[in-house]
Design a protein around this motif. Structure first.
Motif, short mmCIF file in Angstrom:
data_model
loop_
_atom_site.label_atom_id
_atom_site.label_comp_id
_atom_site.label_asym_id
_atom_site.label_seq_id
_atom_site.Cartn_x
_atom_site.Cartn_y
_atom_site.Cartn_z
N SER A 39 0.93 -1.10 -0.17
CA SER A 39 -0.10 -0.04 -0.05
C SER A 39 1.11 1.29 0.00
O SER A 39 1.93 0.93 -0.21
CB SER A 39 -0.85 -0.24 1.21
N HIS A 270 -18.00 6.68 16.01
CA HIS A 270 -16.84 5.73 15.87
C HIS A 270 -15.88 6.11 14.93
O HIS A 270 -16.37 6.40 13.83
CB HIS A 270 -17.62 4.38 15.82
N ASN A 273 -13.65 5.16 9.83
CA ASN A 273 -13.11 5.52 8.46
C ASN A 273 -13.54 7.02 8.33
O ASN A 273 -14.83 7.36 8.32
CB ASN A 273 -13.56 4.90 7.36
N ASN A 301 -8.54 3.33 14.27
CA ASN A 301 -9.77 2.66 14.71
C ASN A 301 -9.53 1.85 15.95
O ASN A 301 -8.78 0.56 15.58
CB ASN A 301 -10.34 1.98 13.50
O1 UT7 Z 1 -14.52 -0.52 12.80
C1 UT7 Z 1 -15.53 -1.42 12.51
C2 UT7 Z 1 -16.28 -0.67 11.40
N1 UT7 Z 1 -15.14 -0.78 10.22
C3 UT7 Z 1 -15.34 0.00 9.37
O2 UT7 Z 1 -16.54 0.90 9.37
C4 UT7 Z 1 -14.45 -0.10 8.11
C5 UT7 Z 1 -15.34 -0.06 6.65
N2 UT7 Z 1 -14.38 -0.36 5.79
C6 UT7 Z 1 -13.47 0.68 5.17
O3 UT7 Z 1 -13.19 1.62 5.90
C7 UT7 Z 1 -12.95 0.51 3.63
O4 UT7 Z 1 -13.94 -0.54 3.08
C8 UT7 Z 1 -11.53 0.22 3.73
C9 UT7 Z 1 -10.69 1.50 4.16
C10 UT7 Z 1 -11.12 -0.98 4.49
C11 UT7 Z 1 -11.04 -0.35 2.29
O5 UT7 Z 1 -11.48 0.94 1.49
P1 UT7 Z 1 -12.31 0.72 0.10
O6 UT7 Z 1 -12.31 1.96 -0.60
O7 UT7 Z 1 -13.67 -0.09 0.56
O8 UT7 Z 1 -11.32 -0.38 -0.74
P2 UT7 Z 1 -11.74 -1.57 -1.64
O9 UT7 Z 1 -11.64 -2.67 -0.97
O10 UT7 Z 1 -13.01 -1.21 -2.50
O11 UT7 Z 1 -10.52 -1.51 -2.72
C12 UT7 Z 1 -10.30 -0.36 -3.78
C13 UT7 Z 1 -9.04 -0.69 -4.34
C14 UT7 Z 1 -9.05 -2.08 -5.04
O12 UT7 Z 1 -8.29 -1.88 -6.19
P3 UT7 Z 1 -8.76 -1.74 -7.52
O13 UT7 Z 1 -9.69 -3.13 -8.00
O14 UT7 Z 1 -9.97 -0.39 -7.56
O15 UT7 Z 1 -7.74 -1.64 -8.55
C15 UT7 Z 1 -8.06 -2.86 -3.66
O16 UT7 Z 1 -7.33 -3.75 -4.54
O17 UT7 Z 1 -8.03 -0.26 -3.50
C16 UT7 Z 1 -7.23 -1.72 -3.56
N3 UT7 Z 1 -6.97 -1.68 -1.89
C17 UT7 Z 1 -5.69 -1.37 -1.47
N4 UT7 Z 1 -4.53 -0.70 -1.90
C18 UT7 Z 1 -3.67 -0.32 -1.17
C19 UT7 Z 1 -7.67 -2.49 -1.09
N5 UT7 Z 1 -6.96 -2.44 0.09
C20 UT7 Z 1 -5.75 -1.51 -0.25
C21 UT7 Z 1 -4.62 -1.18 0.49
N6 UT7 Z 1 -3.83 -0.36 0.13
N7 UT7 Z 1 -4.79 -1.47 1.96
#
Ligand code: UT7
Length: 349
Positions: A39, A270, A273, A301
């Motif tokens: 990342s 909370h 994000n 978090n």
């Molecule tokens: O505390 C309990 C409650 N928790 C929450 O409320 C957390 C809720 N979820 C989130 O905050 C978000 O879903 C995350 C921050 C965990 C992830 O963000 P996202 O925008 O949902 O990412 P995603 O899984 O949809 O992935 C988007 C893109 C993908 O690439 P492509 O397919 O668009 O090319 C992933 O492969 O980002 C990529 N990706 C990353 N890149 C760099 C996913 N994780 C990572 C990473 N670093 N860690």
């Protein structure tokens, strides 16, 4: 004639008196996390708002200062000081956590003894990232019911013990810390009715990936190669639920308290994000003068600890004042949520 059973009579109103927190010493910037999850600092900041977090150091034992017990004890001590109360005035301890990885004794009972309490009711609450607001509601109900005059509420996590550093959904999000408040009687209402709920059909969205039995079966089969239990999250599913369903939960808490978004001084959701926070601020049409907690930037978090830590941040540096009207909303594993309108407490010096 059966004997008449007396009813305890409690306070008409309750409030959070004082707040104390414990933030672990070790600050971990994004640059230390990015390698194993391929990342970048820029991706993490843009997608979550996190710049750094705190990781606990040292052992998990009750004498270790940054164990669940150690951090909770210190936050509790500071909350007592901010409330100008002694430990022997506390009638119950309610401790919310998901990362004290023993089934017994309750962490609350050990913390109560560490703080010098004796024969004090104490128990733990397991409601994931909603845990602090569940515990706060229970404490307020105890004071109203007349079974305790003052209740110590603690939210504490050491999530790094459950963190897989190669997990792209979790490794950069979760972190450690503790926060505590003392709930007591009040002349005017300081803790509004709780809005809460859960949906056990969505347990897979955030969960520990194996239980004790599965872990020991794996140890028997693979020995030292067995993987320890980790927290797993379907990030996108949780994000969607939080950014859509929680509008109703926030409105429910406001309606129950007879307060509108325009009446709020502060919003303390909370710290999951910062994009979820921004989405809620937008859909709830919060006026621009409402102070919005963004402790996630430096704390990550911290699950059950996140709301008291975020209250500390807005009171210390965010421009909020003790007595301000705030909406708290905790949400996460369960999936579960809980929130209430409150008046903010004093903070420890
Ligand atoms: O505390 C309990 C409650 N928790 C929450 O409320 C957390 C809720 N979820 C989130 O905050 C978000 O879903 C995350 C921050 C965990 C992830 O963000 P996202 O925008 O949902 O990412 P995603 O899984 O949809 O992935 C988007 C893109 C993908 O690439 P492509 O397919 O668009 O090319 C992933 O492969 O980002 C990529 N990706 C990353 N890149 C760099 C996913 N994780 C990572 C990473 N670093 N860690």
């Amino acid at each position: 004639m059966p004997a008449r059973i007396d009813t305890a009579v409690g306070a008409a109103h309750t409030q959070m008196l004082g707040l104390g927190v414990y933030r672990p010493e070790r600050i971990v910037p994004n640059s230390e996390i990015v390698g194993p999850i391929d990342s970048s600092d820029e991706w993490i900041q843009t997608r979550s708002g996190i710049r750094a977090r705190r990781f606990a150091s040292g052992g998990r034992g009750s004498a270790d200062p940054e164990s669940v017990i150690g951090m909770a004890t210190e936050a509790g001590r500071r909350a007592l000081a901010a409330s100008n109360l002694d430990a022997d005035q506390i009638g119950a301890v309610v401790l919310a956590t998901s990362s004290q990885m023993v089934l017994g004794p309750s962490a609350g009972a050990v913390v109560a003894t560490n703080l010098g309490m004796s024969d004090t009711a104490a128990f733990d609450v397991s409601a994931g990232c909603a845990g602090f607001c569940y515990a706060l509601a229970n404490a307020s109900h105890m004071v109203r019911a007349g079974i305790a005059q003052y209740v110590l509420v603690i939210g504490v996590e050491r999530l790094t013990d459950l963190l897989d550093p190669t997990d792209r959904s979790c490794a950069f999000i979760f972190a450690d810390g503790a926060g505590a408040v003392v709930v007591g009687p009040s002349e005017e209402e300081g803790i509004g009715p709780v809005a809460w709920g859960s949906d056990g059909s969505q347990t897979a969205a955030i969960k520990q990936d194996k239980d004790f039995q599965e872990f020991f079966a794996e140890v028997a089969e693979k020995g030292a190669e067995a993987g320890r239990p980790f927290i797993r999250m379907q990030g996108t599913a949780v994000f969607r639920w939080a950014a859509t369903f929680l509008e109703k939960a926030c409105r429910d808490a406001l309606d129950k308290a007879g307060v509108s978004a325009e009446d709020l001084d502060v919003f303390v959701p909370h710290q999951a994000n910062s994009r979820i926070t921004d989405a809620l601020v937008r859909v709830l049409k919060m006026p621009e003068n409402v102070v919005v907690a963004k402790d996630i930037a430096e704390a990550g978090n911290t699950s059950a600890a996140s709301i008291p830590l975020a209250m500390d941040q807005v009171l210390r540096t965010g421009g909020a004042q003790p007595g301000d009207t705030a909406l708290l909303m905790g949400f996460g594993a369960g999936l579960a949520y809980a929130g209430q309108v409150v008046r903010l407490p004093r903070i420890a010096e």
